[in-house]
Design an enzyme around this catalytic site. Structure first.
Site, PDB file in Angstrom:
ATOM      1  N   HIS A 155       0.839  -1.210   0.000  1.00 29.31           N
ATOM      2  CA  HIS A 155       0.000   0.000   0.000  1.00 29.31           C
ATOM      3  C   HIS A 155       0.874   1.260   0.000  1.00 29.31           C
ATOM      4  O   HIS A 155       0.692   2.149  -0.848  1.00 29.31           O
ATOM      5  CB  HIS A 155      -0.899  -0.008   1.229  1.00 29.31           C
ATOM      6  CG  HIS A 155      -1.796   1.183   1.333  1.00 29.31           C
ATOM      7  ND1 HIS A 155      -3.077   1.204   0.837  1.00 29.31           N
ATOM      8  CD2 HIS A 155      -1.583   2.428   1.845  1.00 29.31           C
ATOM      9  CE1 HIS A 155      -3.622   2.389   1.049  1.00 29.31           C
ATOM     10  NE2 HIS A 155      -2.731   3.156   1.660  1.00 29.31           N
ATOM     11  N   GLU A 156       1.802   1.323   0.936  1.00 30.02           N
ATOM     12  CA  GLU A 156       2.636   2.522   1.043  1.00 30.02           C
ATOM     13  C   GLU A 156       3.587   2.664  -0.140  1.00 30.02           C
ATOM     14  O   GLU A 156       3.940   3.776  -0.527  1.00 30.02           O
ATOM     15  CB  GLU A 156       3.408   2.515   2.363  1.00 30.02           C
ATOM     16  CG  GLU A 156       2.532   2.487   3.613  1.00 30.02           C
ATOM     17  CD  GLU A 156       1.508   3.611   3.659  1.00 30.02           C
ATOM     18  OE1 GLU A 156       1.742   4.663   3.025  1.00 30.02           O
ATOM     19  OE2 GLU A 156       0.476   3.438   4.318  1.00 30.02           O
ATOM     20  N   HIS A 174       1.977   4.780  -2.838  1.00 27.18           N
ATOM     21  CA  HIS A 174       2.121   6.215  -2.575  1.00 27.18           C
ATOM     22  C   HIS A 174       3.549   6.673  -2.838  1.00 27.18           C
ATOM     23  O   HIS A 174       3.791   7.711  -3.463  1.00 27.18           O
ATOM     24  CB  HIS A 174       1.772   6.514  -1.115  1.00 27.18           C
ATOM     25  CG  HIS A 174       0.336   6.279  -0.755  1.00 27.18           C
ATOM     26  ND1 HIS A 174      -0.715   6.797  -1.479  1.00 27.18           N
ATOM     27  CD2 HIS A 174      -0.226   5.589   0.273  1.00 27.18           C
ATOM     28  CE1 HIS A 174      -1.860   6.449  -0.919  1.00 27.18           C
ATOM     29  NE2 HIS A 174      -1.586   5.705   0.136  1.00 27.18           N
TER      30      HIS A 174
END
Length: 418
Positions: A18-19, A22
């Site tokens: 997920h990170e 980003h």
């Protein structure tokens, strides 16, 4: 110990993916990524590489990527302030020292008249007790040092707010997107290991001592009709069986190219919502690389729909907050899943990944979805929302989310020990 290792690996993978979404888009669009963190709270491990601090933190409650400009910058130097400067070989300022200047005896001390670390990257001022004025060029990667803690400056072109609406929206959306990608990849791997469900109603296995075994159903039997009604899909088969607990059903099956009639009485099984019928058979699987991709997309869509349905029920009050689980509840569920084998653990990881993606896209402050709302409002209005007001909204949202996490975790502990 097996569960602990499995949970750490699963949690780390979900948060990392997920990170990383980003992080990757932020880097590609020129944003300064200050920190890439797995977990919250005190640092357990940290390393700095290529401008970014990578950390593993104590509390397994998520993670974050801290991009310059998403939060108010901590660098605040005012005219009249005394600062120390050190320089690189090109004569550019590469360190700005705010206090503890005694620990930097080589620093050039000036009284600031004007400083611009956003656009022009210049510092103007006077040497202490001297009238001579100096003007210095600041290196775009200069460090700001306060209390011996170093922070790289972030010129405006490296900040989140300097990027286009599309770039910012993509950076926010990339995290949840990567969770969907991970889910699809896991289902592709599962499909190639254990196979893809066949298109017809072919029986893969028969559970021992089940109604199906007692009735004489066998592996590789293909059910083509029930009570004189033709069926062609597993969903149709399940719907009829589940709606007929303790009712005798005449099934027509194909066995070795011959039609055979079988009488089966589904056993009644209690669920949280109703009593359903079960006969004790599984759908046959076949290995097909070409079908693995569409199958993974279908499974991702199916689980996404189910999760969204449950979220809607939670919002409308059809579900209580007690059904939510935090890290403790997820750990307990992981413990149970791990005992059933690797394939189920992989499926559980895929489901949690798509769940994480969906939950982060909810339009709630502090979540990716909430931040996307503000970017969308900027696109509609043609100008951004006041950063301070947006920051307050996200801070309140984050505080409420942490409160919810505490309540959910307490409920998990009560379910385990009370």
């Amino acid at each position: 110990m097996t569960t602990i290792i499995a949970f750490i690996l699963m949690f780390g993978l979900l948060v990392f993916v997920h990170e990383f979404g980003h992080f990757y888009v932020a880097k590609k669009t020129g944003m300064l990524v200050r920190e890439f963190a797995i977990g919250f709270g005190p640092k357990v491990f940290s390393i700095v590489k290529n401008e970014t601090l990578y950390t593993i933190r104590l509390l397994p409650m998520g993670g974050y990527v801290r991009v310059a400009g998403e939060d108010p910058e901590i660098i605040d130097i005012k005219p009249g302030q005394h600062i120390g400067l050190t320089f690189n070989n090109d004569g550019e300022v590469n360190q700005i020292i705010v206090n503890n200047k005694a620990k930097h005896p080589d620093a050039f001390i000036i009284e600031v008249e004007h400083i611009d670390l956003d656009h022009n990257l210049t510092i103007e001022g006077y040497e202490i007790d001297e009238e001579k004025k100096y003007s210095f060029r600041v290196n775009e990667k200069a460090d700001f040092i306060m209390d011996e803690r170093s922070t790289q400056i972030a010129p405006y072109n490296r900040q989140f707010g300097s990027k286009s609406v599309g770039q910012r929206a993509l950076q926010l959306f990339a995290g949840p997107l990567m969770n969907f990608v991970l889910t699809i990849v896991i289902f592709i791997v599962l499909a190639n290991i254990q196979g893809v469900p066949v298109d017809d109603v072919r029986i893969g296995s028969v559970v021992n001592d089940s109604p199906a075994q007692e009735a004489g159903l066998q592996a590789n039997d293909t059910v083509i009709g029930i009570e004189g009604t033709s069926i062609s899909s597993w969903d149709e088969f399940q719907e009829i069986v589940q709606s007929s607990p303790n009712e005798s059903l005449e099934m027509t099956v194909l066995r070795n190219d011959e039609e055979v009639a079988v009488e089966v009485t589904p056993a009644a099984v209690e669920t949280a919502e109703d009593t359903i019928g079960q006969v004790g058979v599984t759908l046959a699987l076949e290995k097909s690389f070409l079908r693995a991709i569409p199958y993974s997309l279908e499974e991702t869509y199916r689980w996404s729909t189910l999760i969204l349905t449950n979220v809607t029920k939670l919002i409308t009050g059809q579900f209580s907050i007690d059904v939510l689980s935090g890290p403790v509840g997820i750990y307990d569920a992981t413990d149970q899943v791990v005992k059933t084998g690797l394939m189920n653990f992989m499926t559980w990881t895929a489901v949690l990944s798509v769940n994480l993606g969906i939950m982060n896209l909810l339009p709630l402050p502090a979540l990716d979805g909430g931040r996307l709302i503000f970017v969308g409002l900027e696109a509609v209005r043609g100008k951004p929302i006041d950063p301070q007001k947006e920051g307050i909204v996200h801070f309140i949202g984050f505080a409420l989310l942490m409160l919810l996490m505490i309540v959910v975790t307490w409920n998990d502990i009560q379910r385990l020990f009370l």
